[in-house]
Design a protein around this motif. Structure first.
Motif, PDB file in Angstrom:
ATOM      1  N   UNK A  58       0.807  -1.225   0.000  1.00 18.75           N
ATOM      2  CA  UNK A  58       0.000   0.000   0.000  1.00 18.75           C
ATOM      3  C   UNK A  58       0.839   1.274   0.000  1.00 18.75           C
ATOM      4  N   UNK A  59       1.996   1.233   0.675  1.00 16.81           N
ATOM      5  CA  UNK A  59       2.865   2.416   0.709  1.00 16.81           C
ATOM      6  C   UNK A  59       3.443   2.669  -0.683  1.00 16.81           C
TER       7      UNK A  59
ATOM      8  N   UNK B 242       0.758   4.097  -2.858  1.00 19.57           N
ATOM      9  CA  UNK B 242       0.535   5.512  -2.539  1.00 19.57           C
ATOM     10  C   UNK B 242       1.579   6.389  -3.237  1.00 19.57           C
ATOM     11  N   UNK B 243       2.854   5.995  -3.163  1.00 20.53           N
ATOM     12  CA  UNK B 243       3.911   6.793  -3.796  1.00 20.53           C
ATOM     13  C   UNK B 243       3.790   6.780  -5.324  1.00 20.53           C
TER      14      UNK B 243
ATOM     15  N   UNK C  32       1.003   6.472  -7.020  1.00 20.58           N
ATOM     16  CA  UNK C  32      -0.131   7.364  -7.301  1.00 20.58           C
ATOM     17  C   UNK C  32       0.316   8.823  -7.219  1.00 20.58           C
ATOM     18  N   UNK C  33       1.078   9.160  -6.184  1.00 21.61           N
ATOM     19  CA  UNK C  33       1.559  10.543  -6.009  1.00 21.61           C
ATOM     20  C   UNK C  33       2.466  10.935  -7.179  1.00 21.61           C
TER      21      UNK C  33
ATOM     22  N   UNK D 149       9.453   7.886   5.961  1.00 19.78           N
ATOM     23  CA  UNK D 149       8.005   7.721   5.915  1.00 19.78           C
ATOM     24  C   UNK D 149       7.644   6.286   5.553  1.00 19.78           C
TER      25      UNK D 149
ATOM     26  N   UNK E 104       8.025   4.039   8.520  1.00 14.77           N
ATOM     27  CA  UNK E 104       6.969   4.289   9.507  1.00 14.77           C
ATOM     28  C   UNK E 104       5.637   3.676   9.043  1.00 14.77           C
ATOM     29  N   UNK E 105       5.219   4.018   7.822  1.00 16.15           N
ATOM     30  CA  UNK E 105       3.915   3.558   7.327  1.00 16.15           C
ATOM     31  C   UNK E 105       3.895   2.041   7.147  1.00 16.15           C
TER      32      UNK E 105
ATOM     33  N   UNK F   3       3.486   0.401  10.532  1.00 13.63           N
ATOM     34  CA  UNK F   3       2.106   0.498  11.017  1.00 13.63           C
ATOM     35  C   UNK F   3       1.252  -0.606  10.413  1.00 13.63           C
ATOM     36  N   UNK F   4       1.425  -0.790   9.091  1.00 13.62           N
ATOM     37  CA  UNK F   4       0.706  -1.837   8.373  1.00 13.62           C
ATOM     38  C   UNK F   4       1.117  -3.215   8.886  1.00 13.62           C
TER      39      UNK F   4
ATOM     40  N   UNK G 256      -0.523  -4.242  12.164  1.00 10.00           N
ATOM     41  CA  UNK G 256      -1.903  -4.672  11.941  1.00 10.00           C
ATOM     42  C   UNK G 256      -1.938  -6.092  11.372  1.00 10.00           C
TER      43      UNK G 256
ATOM     44  N   UNK H  95      -2.361  16.992  -2.439  1.00  8.74           N
ATOM     45  CA  UNK H  95      -2.690  15.583  -2.695  1.00  8.74           C
ATOM     46  C   UNK H  95      -1.645  14.677  -2.061  1.00  8.74           C
ATOM     47  N   UNK H  96      -0.381  15.042  -2.204  1.00  6.60           N
ATOM     48  CA  UNK H  96       0.706  14.250  -1.613  1.00  6.60           C
ATOM     49  C   UNK H  96       0.505  14.124  -0.102  1.00  6.60           C
TER      50      UNK H  96
ATOM     51  N   UNK I 253      -2.686  11.891   0.768  1.00  7.24           N
ATOM     52  CA  UNK I 253      -2.480  10.463   0.476  1.00  7.24           C
ATOM     53  C   UNK I 253      -1.514   9.837   1.489  1.00  7.24           C
ATOM     54  N   UNK I 254      -0.423  10.531   1.800  1.00  8.08           N
ATOM     55  CA  UNK I 254       0.549   9.969   2.740  1.00  8.08           C
ATOM     56  C   UNK I 254      -0.036   9.872   4.152  1.00  8.08           C
TER      57      UNK I 254
ATOM     58  N   UNK J  46      -2.485   6.904   4.237  1.00  7.76           N
ATOM     59  CA  UNK J  46      -1.786   5.613   4.178  1.00  7.76           C
ATOM     60  C   UNK J  46      -1.195   5.243   5.537  1.00  7.76           C
ATOM     61  N   UNK J  47      -0.826   6.247   6.325  1.00  9.67           N
ATOM     62  CA  UNK J  47      -0.229   5.972   7.633  1.00  9.67           C
ATOM     63  C   UNK J  47      -1.305   5.779   8.706  1.00  9.67           C
TER      64      UNK J  47
ATOM     65  N   UNK K 161      -4.098   2.104   8.787  1.00 16.71           N
ATOM     66  CA  UNK K 161      -3.779   0.880   9.534  1.00 16.71           C
ATOM     67  C   UNK K 161      -3.766   1.076  11.045  1.00 16.71           C
ATOM     68  N   UNK K 162      -3.469   2.308  11.502  1.00 20.28           N
ATOM     69  CA  UNK K 162      -3.484   2.558  12.948  1.00 20.28           C
ATOM     70  C   UNK K 162      -4.915   2.459  13.486  1.00 20.28           C
TER      71      UNK K 162
ATOM     72  N   UNK L 266      -6.017  -1.149  13.480  1.00 17.29           N
ATOM     73  CA  UNK L 266      -5.392  -1.924  14.545  1.00 17.29           C
ATOM     74  C   UNK L 266      -6.121  -1.704  15.870  1.00 17.29           C
TER      75      UNK L 266
ATOM     76  N   UNK M 178      -9.283  -3.674  15.777  1.00 16.62           N
ATOM     77  CA  UNK M 178      -9.019  -5.111  15.931  1.00 16.62           C
ATOM     78  C   UNK M 178      -8.717  -5.460  17.386  1.00 16.62           C
TER      79      UNK M 178
END
Lengths: 254, 53
Positions: free
Chosen positions: A105-106, A109-110, A112-113, A222, A225-226, A229-230, A233, B22-23, B26-27, B30-31, B34-35, B38, B41
């Motif tokens: 997913x990360x 995202x990049x 797409x950006x 980033x 980090x992202x 997080x994924x 989960x 947009x950047x 989106x970022x 994305x971060x 999932x938090x 979680x 869950x």
């Protein structure tokens, strides 16, 4: 493993154990976020404020500070995903499987950006939002590869089988990576050639190069980090019946 | 350079600020997603654990 010194082997063995990885992630997170924010803010100040306008493109070129790092990340994360997938496939390391799928997913995202910011840069400079040339088309295929990986993983219920299928898809898709990089040399295109990643000296002034590299480094942090997080989960979902997850829940509710 | 000049971006304000906006969105999504998932869950698993006790 006989070539690897004992303490290093032990470190990786411990790292690969889910509860240890989960705890380590929690401990590292504040430091990763702090470094990311420092790099991001200095990159943005350098790129949007300190760097001069381009002599041809004026201020529109400032999109470079997110477009190019995002495009680099789209390729870098794909390679990380394919390598982690291969490690999971060969050595059956659960954590490698989780890193592979959590990267998708990360990376998407990049990608797409990179596509959207490229479009927003192309309109004022080329006079068009989109052209079906090799660079843009191969980057779009990369987005579909990422989405394919995410979709395939979600479609298979048994996550062990899903990880194997995803790793194979990711490895097959690696052929696209050199195509994206060299597309601007192999085919005629509106897209400009490489400015930084070439054998010669980078053809960009240092006042513009430094913020670009700061942003690239910020995006690397980033990603970590992202992705983590994924991964947390994903790990909880897979190990929901394990003892360490039960312990985690009771500790939280107490 | 004044603040107005900075935001004007030499006439390219729409393209530059849309790209950065947009950047950022989106970022951030994305971060954060999932938090949130979680947390949900963990709450679900905790409820299940309590029912079993």
């Amino acid at each position: 493993m006989f070539l690897i010194p004992e303490p290093i082997g032990r470190f990786f063995h411990r790292l690969a154990s889910p509860p240890h990885f989960y705890a380590l992630t929690n401990r590292l997170m504040p430091w990763l976020v702090a470094l990311f924010l420092i790099l991001l803010i200095s990159g943005l100040v350098g790129g949007l404020y300190l760097a001069p306008a381009d002599y041809q493109q004026g201020d529109s070129y400032r999109i470079i500070y997110i477009h190019v790092p995002a495009a680099w990340m789209s390729l870098f994360i794909y390679m990380m995903m394919a390598i982690a997938g291969a490690i999971g496939l060969i050595w059956r390391i659960k954590l490698a499987e989780i890193v592979a799928i959590s990267s998708a997913p990360v990376g998407a995202a990049f990608t797409f950006i990179a596509l959207v910011t490229g479009s927003l840069w192309g309109k004022p400079m080329w006079g068009t939002w989109w052209v079906w040339d090799a660079r843009l088309t191969s980057e779009l295929i990369l987005l579909f590869l990422y989405l394919g990986v995410i979709g395939l993983y979600g479609a298979i219920d048994d996550k062990k089988t899903a990880s194997k299928a995803v790793a194979i898809l990711a490895l097959v898709g690696v052929v696209n990576i050199p195509i994206i990089h060299y597309s601007v040399e192999w085919w005629s295109t509106l897209h400009q050639g490489a400015t930084v990643t070439k054998m010669d000296k980078p053809s960009i002034h240092v006042s513009m190069l430094i913020p670009l590299l700061l942003m690239a480094l910020a995006f690397k942090f980033y990603y970590v980090i992202a992705m983590l997080q994924r991964a947390k989960l994903e790990l909880l979902q897979r190990e929901r019946t394990a003892q360490w997850v039960k312990k985690l829940i009771t500790e939280q509710t107490l | 350079m004044t603040l107005a000049e900075f935001f004007y971006m030499g006439g390219y304000a729409f393209y530059v600020w849309t790209a950065y906006g947009i950047c950022f969105v989106v970022l951030l999504a994305t971060m954060i997603l999932p938090m949130i998932k979680r947390k949900q869950l963990l709450r679900k698993l905790a409820l299940k654990e309590q029912r079993q006790l």
